[in-house]
Scaffold this motif. Sequence first.
Motif, PDB file in Angstrom:
ATOM      1  N   ASP A 148      -3.205   4.258  -0.546  1.00 41.83           N
ATOM      2  CA  ASP A 148      -2.236   4.191   0.541  1.00 41.83           C
ATOM      3  C   ASP A 148      -2.841   3.390   1.685  1.00 41.83           C
ATOM      4  O   ASP A 148      -3.909   3.724   2.192  1.00 41.83           O
ATOM      5  CB  ASP A 148      -1.885   5.598   1.038  1.00 41.83           C
ATOM      6  CG  ASP A 148      -0.977   6.338   0.069  1.00 41.83           C
ATOM      7  OD1 ASP A 148      -0.348   5.666  -0.765  1.00 41.83           O
ATOM      8  OD2 ASP A 148      -0.912   7.577   0.150  1.00 41.83           O
ATOM      9  N   GLU A 162      -5.066  10.123  -5.856  1.00 38.73           N
ATOM     10  CA  GLU A 162      -3.831  10.592  -6.493  1.00 38.73           C
ATOM     11  C   GLU A 162      -4.107  11.210  -7.861  1.00 38.73           C
ATOM     12  O   GLU A 162      -3.425  10.925  -8.852  1.00 38.73           O
ATOM     13  CB  GLU A 162      -2.816   9.452  -6.594  1.00 38.73           C
ATOM     14  CG  GLU A 162      -2.357   8.933  -5.232  1.00 38.73           C
ATOM     15  CD  GLU A 162      -1.308   7.844  -5.341  1.00 38.73           C
ATOM     16  OE1 GLU A 162      -1.057   7.377  -6.475  1.00 38.73           O
ATOM     17  OE2 GLU A 162      -0.737   7.460  -4.298  1.00 38.73           O
ATOM     18  N   LYS A 188      -1.948   0.497   9.016  1.00 38.56           N
ATOM     19  CA  LYS A 188      -1.945   1.382   7.857  1.00 38.56           C
ATOM     20  C   LYS A 188      -3.021   2.472   7.980  1.00 38.56           C
ATOM     21  O   LYS A 188      -3.965   2.359   8.750  1.00 38.56           O
ATOM     22  CB  LYS A 188      -2.159   0.589   6.568  1.00 38.56           C
ATOM     23  CG  LYS A 188      -1.073  -0.437   6.275  1.00 38.56           C
ATOM     24  CD  LYS A 188       0.268   0.240   6.026  1.00 38.56           C
ATOM     25  CE  LYS A 188       1.327  -0.777   5.632  1.00 38.56           C
ATOM     26  NZ  LYS A 188       2.644  -0.152   5.359  1.00 38.56           N
ATOM     27  N   THR A 190      -5.275   5.581   5.540  1.00 36.78           N
ATOM     28  CA  THR A 190      -5.607   6.093   4.214  1.00 36.78           C
ATOM     29  C   THR A 190      -6.479   7.322   4.330  1.00 36.78           C
ATOM     30  O   THR A 190      -7.188   7.510   5.329  1.00 36.78           O
ATOM     31  CB  THR A 190      -6.302   5.008   3.357  1.00 36.78           C
ATOM     32  OG1 THR A 190      -6.289   5.406   1.990  1.00 36.78           O
ATOM     33  CG2 THR A 190      -7.740   4.782   3.799  1.00 36.78           C
TER      34      THR A 190
END
Length: 285
Positions: A148, A162, A188, A190
């Motif tokens: 991500d 994940e 972004k 993560t």
Amino acid sequence: MPLRSLKQTIPALETSDGAGVRIKRSIGQHQNIRLDPFLMLDEFGSDQPQDYIAGFPSHPHRGFETVTYMIEGHMLHEDHLGNRGNLRNGGVQWMTAGRGIVHSEMPQQESGQMRGFQLWLNLPAAEKMKPAGYRDIQPEEIPAITVDGGLVKLIAGEITVEGQEHRGAVTGGSTRPLYADIHLGPGKETLLPVSTELDAMLYLYEGEASLVSDAGSQALQASAASILSPGDSVRIGAGENGARLLLIAGKPIREPVVQYGPFVMNTRQEIEQTLRDYRDGRLTA
């Protein structure tokens, strides 16, 4: 365990090493500024040949490992074992000095950008005198993991994303090193797991980023070792221009460290023996 937060910031200091190569040194700038099991982290980067062209002529090591990660440029490694490795964009050289190695790292370019990092990883007493070794890791051997917010290049260690476990180009070892190059897009964020057994740091080398934890958002300083608190994961958010940073972690050795230049042992007596071995030609015997 909570998210890791920012515990300490160690700004890199500009200095030189080898035959005059300009570097920025964070951990290792003084012998009491370390993060067990890591002894030193150097950042090098310049497009001016005079800053790197003299390189690192032949010199000895004992008692630890060096990890050289090249982002841009071309450097040649040669050692007394007969190893010869070309370090190019995205490649890594993992050298175990063990009981002793004599090597050189010389630029193979006369112009352009040379940019990368060298990390010194300590060895426990039981492994300091093991045979020397060398591994040339090509860029395609380093897993590139989509997460991500961006991409993680996993040089060493293991991470689970994940539900899927990913293994780096180097795994295992008594210090269980984790070494990742994280690329995040603009704005972004993560979240990456980091085992509670490991001491960890971040090193922001491009863009802007913050560490997000239960304590809030803490801005990371560029060209500085950001030492992290205990925890089981790291959440990082990038600024409006994105960010590139290193995540480095390892299991502490918790043994005395006595360093004399390129030699790292556990006692002064062992350093004195190392100096005698080097003087008498027994360091690499």
